[in-house]
Design an enzyme around this catalytic site. Structure first.
Site, PDB file in Angstrom:
ATOM      1  N   ARG A 114       0.868  -1.181   0.000  1.00 43.34           N
ATOM      2  CA  ARG A 114       0.000   0.000   0.000  1.00 43.34           C
ATOM      3  C   ARG A 114       0.904   1.231   0.000  1.00 43.34           C
ATOM      4  O   ARG A 114       1.642   1.464   0.953  1.00 43.34           O
ATOM      5  CB  ARG A 114      -0.897  -0.015   1.232  1.00 43.34           C
ATOM      6  CG  ARG A 114      -1.883   1.112   1.327  1.00 43.34           C
ATOM      7  CD  ARG A 114      -2.785   0.889   2.549  1.00 43.34           C
ATOM      8  NE  ARG A 114      -3.761   1.927   2.666  1.00 43.34           N
ATOM      9  CZ  ARG A 114      -4.010   2.589   3.791  1.00 43.34           C
ATOM     10  NH1 ARG A 114      -3.354   2.296   4.899  1.00 43.34           N
ATOM     11  NH2 ARG A 114      -4.909   3.532   3.817  1.00 43.34           N
ATOM     12  N   PHE A 158       0.721  10.415   2.034  1.00 46.76           N
ATOM     13  CA  PHE A 158       0.187   9.727   3.206  1.00 46.76           C
ATOM     14  C   PHE A 158       1.175   8.706   3.763  1.00 46.76           C
ATOM     15  O   PHE A 158       1.890   9.004   4.711  1.00 46.76           O
ATOM     16  CB  PHE A 158      -1.164   9.090   2.879  1.00 46.76           C
ATOM     17  CG  PHE A 158      -1.854   8.439   4.049  1.00 46.76           C
ATOM     18  CD1 PHE A 158      -1.775   8.950   5.336  1.00 46.76           C
ATOM     19  CD2 PHE A 158      -2.606   7.291   3.853  1.00 46.76           C
ATOM     20  CE1 PHE A 158      -2.417   8.341   6.414  1.00 46.76           C
ATOM     21  CE2 PHE A 158      -3.258   6.668   4.913  1.00 46.76           C
ATOM     22  CZ  PHE A 158      -3.162   7.197   6.198  1.00 46.76           C
ATOM     23  N   GLN A 197       3.180   1.326   3.135  1.00 53.25           N
ATOM     24  CA  GLN A 197       2.816   0.279   4.105  1.00 53.25           C
ATOM     25  C   GLN A 197       3.245  -1.084   3.607  1.00 53.25           C
ATOM     26  O   GLN A 197       3.081  -1.428   2.447  1.00 53.25           O
ATOM     27  CB  GLN A 197       1.303   0.298   4.331  1.00 53.25           C
ATOM     28  CG  GLN A 197       0.829  -0.720   5.349  1.00 53.25           C
ATOM     29  CD  GLN A 197      -0.667  -0.587   5.641  1.00 53.25           C
ATOM     30  OE1 GLN A 197      -1.233   0.493   5.534  1.00 53.25           O
ATOM     31  NE2 GLN A 197      -1.304  -1.685   5.994  1.00 53.25           N
ATOM     32  N   ASN A 217      -3.071  -1.691  11.615  1.00 51.07           N
ATOM     33  CA  ASN A 217      -3.965  -2.613  12.304  1.00 51.07           C
ATOM     34  C   ASN A 217      -5.338  -2.616  11.661  1.00 51.07           C
ATOM     35  O   ASN A 217      -5.607  -1.843  10.742  1.00 51.07           O
ATOM     36  CB  ASN A 217      -4.050  -2.266  13.802  1.00 51.07           C
ATOM     37  CG  ASN A 217      -4.628  -0.889  14.047  1.00 51.07           C
ATOM     38  OD1 ASN A 217      -5.583  -0.465  13.414  1.00 51.07           O
ATOM     39  ND2 ASN A 217      -4.031  -0.163  14.982  1.00 51.07           N
ATOM     40  N   PHE A 221       3.643   0.880   8.812  1.00 51.62           N
ATOM     41  CA  PHE A 221       3.690   1.897   7.774  1.00 51.62           C
ATOM     42  C   PHE A 221       4.630   3.018   8.177  1.00 51.62           C
ATOM     43  O   PHE A 221       4.954   3.185   9.352  1.00 51.62           O
ATOM     44  CB  PHE A 221       2.296   2.446   7.426  1.00 51.62           C
ATOM     45  CG  PHE A 221       1.561   3.097   8.567  1.00 51.62           C
ATOM     46  CD1 PHE A 221       1.755   4.437   8.884  1.00 51.62           C
ATOM     47  CD2 PHE A 221       0.640   2.369   9.316  1.00 51.62           C
ATOM     48  CE1 PHE A 221       1.062   5.041   9.913  1.00 51.62           C
ATOM     49  CE2 PHE A 221      -0.059   2.963  10.352  1.00 51.62           C
ATOM     50  CZ  PHE A 221       0.146   4.299  10.654  1.00 51.62           C
ATOM     51  N   LEU A 281      -4.331   9.897  12.846  1.00 53.03           N
ATOM     52  CA  LEU A 281      -4.060   8.502  13.209  1.00 53.03           C
ATOM     53  C   LEU A 281      -3.720   8.329  14.689  1.00 53.03           C
ATOM     54  O   LEU A 281      -3.692   7.209  15.194  1.00 53.03           O
ATOM     55  CB  LEU A 281      -2.915   7.953  12.360  1.00 53.03           C
ATOM     56  CG  LEU A 281      -3.144   7.931  10.849  1.00 53.03           C
ATOM     57  CD1 LEU A 281      -1.895   7.460  10.129  1.00 53.03           C
ATOM     58  CD2 LEU A 281      -4.339   7.072  10.494  1.00 53.03           C
ATOM     59  N   HIS A 335      -3.327   4.088  15.996  1.00 55.93           N
ATOM     60  CA  HIS A 335      -2.187   3.271  15.591  1.00 55.93           C
ATOM     61  C   HIS A 335      -1.021   3.562  16.526  1.00 55.93           C
ATOM     62  O   HIS A 335      -0.750   4.719  16.840  1.00 55.93           O
ATOM     63  CB  HIS A 335      -1.768   3.573  14.145  1.00 55.93           C
ATOM     64  CG  HIS A 335      -2.828   3.226  13.149  1.00 55.93           C
ATOM     65  ND1 HIS A 335      -2.906   1.989  12.579  1.00 55.93           N
ATOM     66  CD2 HIS A 335      -3.859   3.958  12.654  1.00 55.93           C
ATOM     67  CE1 HIS A 335      -3.939   1.965  11.750  1.00 55.93           C
ATOM     68  NE2 HIS A 335      -4.532   3.148  11.788  1.00 55.93           N
TER      69      HIS A 335
END
Length: 198
Positions: free
Chosen positions: A79, A84, A87, A126, A137, A146, A150
């Protein structure tokens, strides 16, 4: 190119060799992988999340409950979203659907003391509260939304140019990478070798 990640408390260095294998149409039929970057992660161990990450880098725990190797070696960054995160760490399926910790399955959130306060933060990916496994990530921007969701366990202290190269070269707004980015190898660099790597 190097990425140095600083975690919190007991010094161990992780070596990840990341490969950017360009999957252009003519190369899709070939099994050729081109190593274009080497990435180093320098960590200090503090708690379950960092020990989990360290052990997954070495592969020392063998196979997990899914009969897959508990090792980042050979897994992709599945990802990659510009502006952003990048990951990776799905050691089960390699596509973001799987995650397993060295503790078997997942483990609970430890705390949310550290924040997603800048680009270069390393955090557990998660699927909700208390579901930490192998996925992680690296942020490419401040991502304060976030915080509290996380668990942050490190930050990149050298090599964000490589993170940005991965983000810009393989990222898409859907998150599905347009190029393959794969961890070719990973392991621990002994403290005695740290000066050689700087």
């Amino acid at each position: 190119m190097r990425i140095w990640v600083l975690l919190a408390l007991c010094a161990v260095t992780i070596l990840l060799l990341v490969s950017l294998a360009f999957d252009q149409a003519r190369r899709e039929r070939e099994s050729l992988e081109e190593i274009t970057h080497r990435v180093f992660l320098d960590i200090e161990i503090d708690g379950q999340r960092a020990e989990n990450f360290r052990a997954l880098c070495t592969g020392e725990k063998g196979k997990g409950t899914t009969a897959k190797d508990l090792h980042y070696k050979g897994t992709p960054f599945h990802r990659i979203i510009p502006g952003f995160v990048i990951q990776g760490g799905d050691i089960v399926f390699g596509d973001g659907r799987g995650s397993e910790s060295i503790y078997g399955g997942t483990f609970p959130d430890e705390n949310f003391k550290l924040k997603h306060s800048s680009a270069g933060v390393v955090s557990m990916a998660n699927s909700g509260p208390d579901s930490n496994g192998s996925q992680f990530f690296i942020t490419t921007v401040k991502a304060s939304w976030l915080d509290g969701q996380h668990v942050v366990f490190g930050r990149v202290i050298q090599g964000m140019d490589t993170v940005y190269a991965v983000e810009g070269g393989a990222g898409t707004y859907s998150g599905k990478p347009r190029k393959k980015v794969k961890i070719i190898d990973s392991g621990v660099i002994p403290i005695s070798k740290w000066e050689d790597e700087s």
